[in-house]
Design a protein around this motif. Structure first.
Motif, short mmCIF file in Angstrom:
data_model
loop_
_atom_site.label_atom_id
_atom_site.label_comp_id
_atom_site.label_asym_id
_atom_site.label_seq_id
_atom_site.Cartn_x
_atom_site.Cartn_y
_atom_site.Cartn_z
N SER A 33 57.89 14.51 5.07
CA SER A 33 57.98 14.75 6.51
C SER A 33 56.97 13.91 7.27
O SER A 33 55.85 13.69 6.79
CB SER A 33 57.70 16.22 6.85
N ILE A 34 57.38 13.45 8.45
CA ILE A 34 56.42 12.95 9.45
C ILE A 34 56.82 13.60 10.78
O ILE A 34 58.00 13.85 11.02
CB ILE A 34 56.39 11.41 9.56
N THR A 86 52.64 26.93 -8.24
CA THR A 86 53.79 27.83 -8.09
C THR A 86 54.72 27.41 -6.96
O THR A 86 55.87 27.84 -6.92
CB THR A 86 53.33 29.27 -7.82
N GLU A 87 54.24 26.61 -6.01
CA GLU A 87 55.10 26.20 -4.90
C GLU A 87 54.66 24.84 -4.38
O GLU A 87 53.54 24.40 -4.61
CB GLU A 87 55.06 27.24 -3.78
N VAL A 88 55.58 24.19 -3.69
CA VAL A 88 55.28 22.89 -3.07
C VAL A 88 55.69 22.93 -1.60
O VAL A 88 56.51 23.75 -1.19
CB VAL A 88 55.98 21.72 -3.79
N ILE A 89 55.11 22.02 -0.82
CA ILE A 89 55.47 21.88 0.59
C ILE A 89 56.79 21.10 0.67
O ILE A 89 56.94 20.06 0.03
CB ILE A 89 54.35 21.13 1.36
N THR A 90 57.73 21.62 1.44
CA THR A 90 59.04 20.96 1.51
C THR A 90 59.28 20.27 2.85
O THR A 90 60.05 19.32 2.94
CB THR A 90 60.17 21.97 1.27
N ALA A 91 58.65 20.76 3.94
CA ALA A 91 58.84 20.16 5.26
C ALA A 91 57.70 20.60 6.17
O ALA A 91 57.09 21.65 5.94
CB ALA A 91 60.18 20.57 5.86
N ALA A 92 57.41 19.81 7.20
CA ALA A 92 56.36 20.16 8.16
C ALA A 92 56.72 19.59 9.51
O ALA A 92 57.34 18.53 9.60
CB ALA A 92 55.00 19.63 7.69
N SER A 113 64.67 23.51 2.90
CA SER A 113 64.78 22.05 2.88
C SER A 113 64.42 21.41 4.22
O SER A 113 64.16 20.22 4.28
CB SER A 113 66.19 21.63 2.46
N ASP A 114 64.43 22.21 5.30
CA ASP A 114 64.11 21.64 6.61
C ASP A 114 63.60 22.74 7.54
O ASP A 114 64.04 23.89 7.44
CB ASP A 114 65.36 20.98 7.21
#
Length: 447
Positions: free
Chosen positions: A182-183, A226-232, A289-290
């Motif tokens: 993401s940007i 346990t988790e990841v960043i998917t969107a920002a 996802s978004d």
């Protein structure tokens, strides 16, 4: 927006399609991001080959006052090239993951484009004049003999064919260990954030050699991950507020005024899971996802594999609206897991008035939901009905039992044709839909 289709609401019709018709699609030509600029006059696409194509809207013609201008190619340039990380022995793809426009301040346009590792700020400017009448060189560029120069000439600007130039003004590199997903340009228009799987960085648009790490969820021991960043995304009006979503289906809202490192969130949005519907795939399909703020800044929308949820920023315990995108796929999750489709990342977008939302599905279908009437519609991006002003017919998917004439069986859906990237004009009902290597543009019907 009156509605998304049916009844007395306006309906959607075909406007344009861009891209080759070939059955064999080159991987490099697959569109990977679509974005309107703030006025909607420009539309940018990025592809897996690292190219950015910008379309500009033509002025409305006086002969046809009811026809809105079409989008035609304005500029095409190679934004990123494939690279190789020698330290990690990794290839870095040239694929454009995200494009974000900056608000226009002068005659030129600026946009940010990002691949997995590097973000670039591009300036797109026009030139329609050139200087002629130099003293030291001839018109063909050869140097003149200085001893033969007896008079001074004043160079003059002469008209020339319009030329659109794209030049990289800043390159923001070496700040992400993991792939950028993401940007987002901040509302102060001076800073922007970039997010990868485990970290979010804050950049100043003028400074390329350093960024501030504002979120870091990397554990000391990667086995504990346990988790990841998917969107920002940054808030559209408050420059200190941003949100980021995770693979666990949660959204965290952070305030940069509270601490330099925003590891502690201000708000935590999560919908409790229904234990009766838990399955092997629950964790995968709950991954977001978004995430997109509404234009008003009051709501945000998240997309997971099967649904779109609208959250009120003042209510953290559950979404205020939930829309099922393709619930008929719940029984197909096993085969979607086997062919990796279950990991597809669908994006979502708001209409300019925030009254409707749009997101993609399979078989080149895309879905629209009217938030006021709670109506929904399924439409198809297809060349079969690609006559100008041709109405889009609503599509229906049959899940079992007897199939009606216009319905399509869930078993005959083509999972290789997927609408992952969509964009909605910020002021009008004009939408852009990326279907593999083709860009479809639709608009509401003008009577």
């Amino acid at each position: 927006m009156a509605g998304v289709g049916g009844g007395n609401d306006f309906q959607w019709c075909f406007s344009q399609v861009k891209g080759a018709i070939d059955e064999d699609v080159a991987e490099a030509d697959i569109i990977s991001t679509v974005e309107f600029n703030y006025s909607g006059e420009l539309l940018a696409t990025g592809d897996k080959g690292g190219r950015v194509v910008i379309f500009q809207r033509e002025q409305e013609s006086k002969n046809r006052p009811l026809s809105r201008g079409e989008y035609n190619v304005y500029s095409t340039f190679q934004s990123h090239e494939p690279e190789f990380d020698y330290l990690k022995s990794l290839e870095i793809e040239e694929k454009i993951n995200k494009i974000r426009w900056l608000p226009q301040q002068n005659a030129a346009h600026f946009l940010l484009s990002a691949n997995d590792k590097t973000i670039k700020l591009w300036k797109i400017s026009e030139r329609d004049k050139r200087a002629e009448g130099y003293n030291l060189k001839d018109e063909d560029g050869r140097l003149r003999d200085q001893f033969r120069i007896t008079t001074l000439r004043v160079p003059v600007l002469m008209p020339m064919d319009l030329m659109v130039e794209a030049s990289p003004r800043r390159i923001f590199a070496n700040a992400h260990t993991y792939h950028i997903n993401s940007i987002s340009v901040n509302s102060d228009y001076e800073t922007y954030l970039s997010a990868d799987d485990l970290r979010i960085n804050l950049w100043h648009l003028e400074i390329t050699d350093r960024s501030f790490n504002i979120v870091d969820i990397k554990p000391a021991n990667m086995e504990e991950l346990t988790e990841v960043i998917t969107a920002a995304e940054c808030h559209p009006h408050q420059c200190n507020v941003f949100v980021y979503s995770s693979s666990k289906g949660t959204i965290r809202l952070c305030d940069m005024r509270s601490a330099a490192l925003c590891d502690r969130h201000s708000k935590f949005f999560e919908e409790p899971e229904d234990p009766s519907s838990r399955s092997f795939f629950s964790e995968i399909i709950s991954s977001i996802s978004d995430v997109k703020f509404s234009h008003s800044g009051r709501y945000m929308m998240t997309r997971d594999y099967l649904s779109v949820k609208v959250w009120d920023l003042n209510m953290e315990n559950r979404p205020v609206e939930t829309y099922q995108v393709h619930e008929y796929l719940r029984s197909k999750l096993c085969s979607l897991y086997e062919n990796d489709c279950i990991f597809d990342k669908f994006e979502c977008c708001w209409s300019g008035s925030d009254s409707a939302i749009m997101t993609g599905s399979y078989n080149n279908f895309f879905r629209m939901f009217d938030r006021n009437t709670r109506r929904d519609i399924t439409l198809e991006a297809s060349r079969e009905n690609s006559k100008p002003r041709a109405m889009l017919k609503p599509r229906k998917v049959c899940t079992g039992g007897k199939r009606k004439k216009d319905e399509i069986s869930v078993d005959s859906l083509d999972f290789n044709k997927k609408i992952l990237h969509t964009a909605w004009h910020p002021k009008e009902n004009v939408i852009a839909v990326a279907a593999t290597n083709n860009l479809y543009i639709f608009q509401d019907k003008i009577n």
